[in-house]
Design a protein around this motif. Structure first.
Motif, PDB file in Angstrom:
ATOM      1  N   ILE A  86       0.838  -1.198   0.000  1.00 36.70           N
ATOM      2  CA  ILE A  86       0.000   0.000   0.000  1.00 36.70           C
ATOM      3  C   ILE A  86       0.872   1.247   0.000  1.00 36.70           C
ATOM      4  N   GLN A  87       1.792   1.344   0.954  1.00 33.68           N
ATOM      5  CA  GLN A  87       2.562   2.582   1.098  1.00 33.68           C
ATOM      6  C   GLN A  87       3.566   2.783  -0.025  1.00 33.68           C
ATOM      7  N   SER A  88       3.966   1.704  -0.693  1.00 34.37           N
ATOM      8  CA  SER A  88       4.890   1.841  -1.820  1.00 34.37           C
ATOM      9  C   SER A  88       4.185   2.302  -3.091  1.00 34.37           C
ATOM     10  N   GLY A  89       2.848   2.228  -3.093  1.00 36.39           N
ATOM     11  CA  GLY A  89       2.072   2.592  -4.272  1.00 36.39           C
ATOM     12  C   GLY A  89       1.881   1.450  -5.244  1.00 36.39           C
ATOM     13  N   GLU A  90       2.512   0.303  -4.974  1.00 41.55           N
ATOM     14  CA  GLU A  90       2.443  -0.823  -5.905  1.00 41.55           C
ATOM     15  C   GLU A  90       1.016  -1.318  -6.104  1.00 41.55           C
ATOM     16  N   ASP A  91       0.250  -1.412  -5.018  1.00 31.26           N
ATOM     17  CA  ASP A  91      -1.115  -1.925  -5.135  1.00 31.26           C
ATOM     18  C   ASP A  91      -1.997  -1.019  -5.984  1.00 31.26           C
ATOM     19  N   LEU A  92      -1.780   0.280  -5.893  1.00 30.78           N
ATOM     20  CA  LEU A  92      -2.546   1.217  -6.718  1.00 30.78           C
ATOM     21  C   LEU A  92      -2.077   1.170  -8.175  1.00 30.78           C
ATOM     22  N   ASN A  93      -0.772   1.132  -8.377  1.00 35.29           N
ATOM     23  CA  ASN A  93      -0.224   1.164  -9.729  1.00 35.29           C
ATOM     24  C   ASN A  93      -0.517  -0.099 -10.529  1.00 35.29           C
ATOM     25  N   THR A  94      -0.712  -1.218  -9.843  1.00 34.00           N
ATOM     26  CA  THR A  94      -1.027  -2.472 -10.529  1.00 34.00           C
ATOM     27  C   THR A  94      -2.526  -2.756 -10.538  1.00 34.00           C
TER      28      THR A  94
END
Length: 272
Positions: free
Chosen positions: A97-105
Motif C-alpha cells: 500500500i505505502q509503496s504505491g504498488e497496489d494502486l499502480n497495478t
C-alpha cells in the motif's frame, strides 16, 4: 467439436500469432474494467469501489464476523455511495500500500488504512485531504511503570512494519537504549505486549486507546506529539482524489462525519 483440415490450420497460424501478442499485451495491461457512474472515473471493477487496506487496524478497519467494518470503512462507503458504487475491500500487506504498488497495478482504486500523510508516501501516490488527526502513543502492561522513552532503556519495544510508529521508534532507539522488535501487523504487536514478548509497543494513539479499552490488563501511559494526519491514497493524477475530497467535505458539513467518528471513538472530534 469439428476438426479443422491441415489447410485451415495453416491459414489460422498468422492470426494465432497476432492473438498471442494481443493476449500478452492484456497480461501486462493496467486498464480498468468500469467507470464510476456519471463521473466517468475509471475503476478496477465495474460497479465497485475497490479499497486496499491491511487488517486488522481497529477501529479503522477490522473483521467483525464475515464483514470488514470500521471508521475508514464507513467513510469510504460515503464516497462509494456518491459515485454510485459499492465498496469492496482487499486485505493486503501494508508495504504494498505505502509503496504505491497496489494502486499502480490496479489491485484497488484507493487505499484507506489509517495511513499517515508523509512526504515519502507522496512520492508514490496522491492523498486526499486529511480526515483524521493522530499522534504516536505508548502501550504497556498495566502497572509496568513505563511512562516515557527514557523508561524503556534496556527493554524491548514493539513496532509495526512500514509505519510511522516504527519510524519513530527507530529514530529514538539509540538515544534511549531500547531494542526495536518489528511485527508484521498490529494484532501481533499488541499481543506481544500482553504475553510479555515485548515490554511496550508504540503505534498510533487511536488504535492503542481502543485496544486498552477492551483489554484491561494494558494501558496507554503517554503520547508523543507527532502531528500526523491520515489521508486516503489514490494513484498519481487520479481524479478520484477530488471526488473523495468532495465526499469528505459534504460529510463534515452535514454532520455525518461527526456521527461516524462518535460511533467508533465514543466522542465527537475535537473542534479545529
Amino acid at each position: 467439436m469439428a476438426r479443422r483440415t491441415s489447410n485451415q490450420v495453416f491459414a489460422l497460424l498468422p492470426a494465432l500469432g497476432l492473438a498471442v501478442v494481443a493476449a500478452a499485451g492484456c497480461a501486462t495491461s493496467t486498464q480498468t474494467t468500469g467507470t464510476a457512474g456519471d463521473s466517468g472515473i475509471a475503476v478496477v471493477e465495474s460497479g465497485k469501489l475497490t479499497t486496499c487496506t491491511h487488517l486488522p487496524y481497529e477501529p479503522f478497519q477490522f473483521r467483525e464476523g464475515d464483514k470488514t467494518v470500521g471508521f475508514d470503512v464507513d467513510l469510504v462507503d460515503l464516497v462509494a455511495k456518491d459515485l454510485g458504487l459499492t465498496q469492496t475491500i482487499v486485505d493486503t500487506p501494508f508495504e504494498g500500500i505505502q509503496s504505491g504498488e497496489d494502486l499502480n497495478t490496479n489491485k484497488c482504486d484507493l487505499a484507506a488504512a489509517g495511513m499517515t500523510i508523509t512526504d515519502a508516501r507522496k512520492q508514490n501516490f496522491d492523498f486526499s485531504d486529511p480526515y483524521f488527526d493522530a499522534e504516536q502513543a505508548l502501550l504497556v502492561k498495566k502497572g509496568a511503570g513505563i511512562k516515557s522513552l527514557a523508561d524503556l532503556k534496556g527493554k524491548k519495544v514493539g513496532g509495526q512494519a512500514s509505519t510511522t510508529g516504527k519510524d519513530y521508534l527507530d529514530a529514538n532507539a539509540a538515544a534511549n537504549g531500547y531494542t526495536v522488535i518489528e511485527f508484521e501487523d498490529l494484532a501481533l504487536e499488541l499481543t506481544a505486549v500482553q504475553t510479555g514478548q515485548v515490554d511496550a509497543a508504540i503505534n498510533d494513539n487511536g488504535v492503542l486507546y481502543d485496544y486498552a479499552k477492551k483489554n484491561a490488563d494494558t494501558e496507554v501511559t503517554t503520547e508523543f506529539p507527532t502531528g500526523e494526519k491520515y489521508g486516503i491514497g489514490v494513484k498519481k493524477g487520479s481524479p478520484l482524489a477530488a471526488k473523495i475530497n468532495e465526499s469528505l467535505k459534504k460529510a463534515k458539513d452535514s454532520g455525518e462525519y461527526d456521527k461516524i467518528y462518535e460511533k467508533w471513538f465514543g466522542k465527537k472530534p475535537a473542534s479545529k
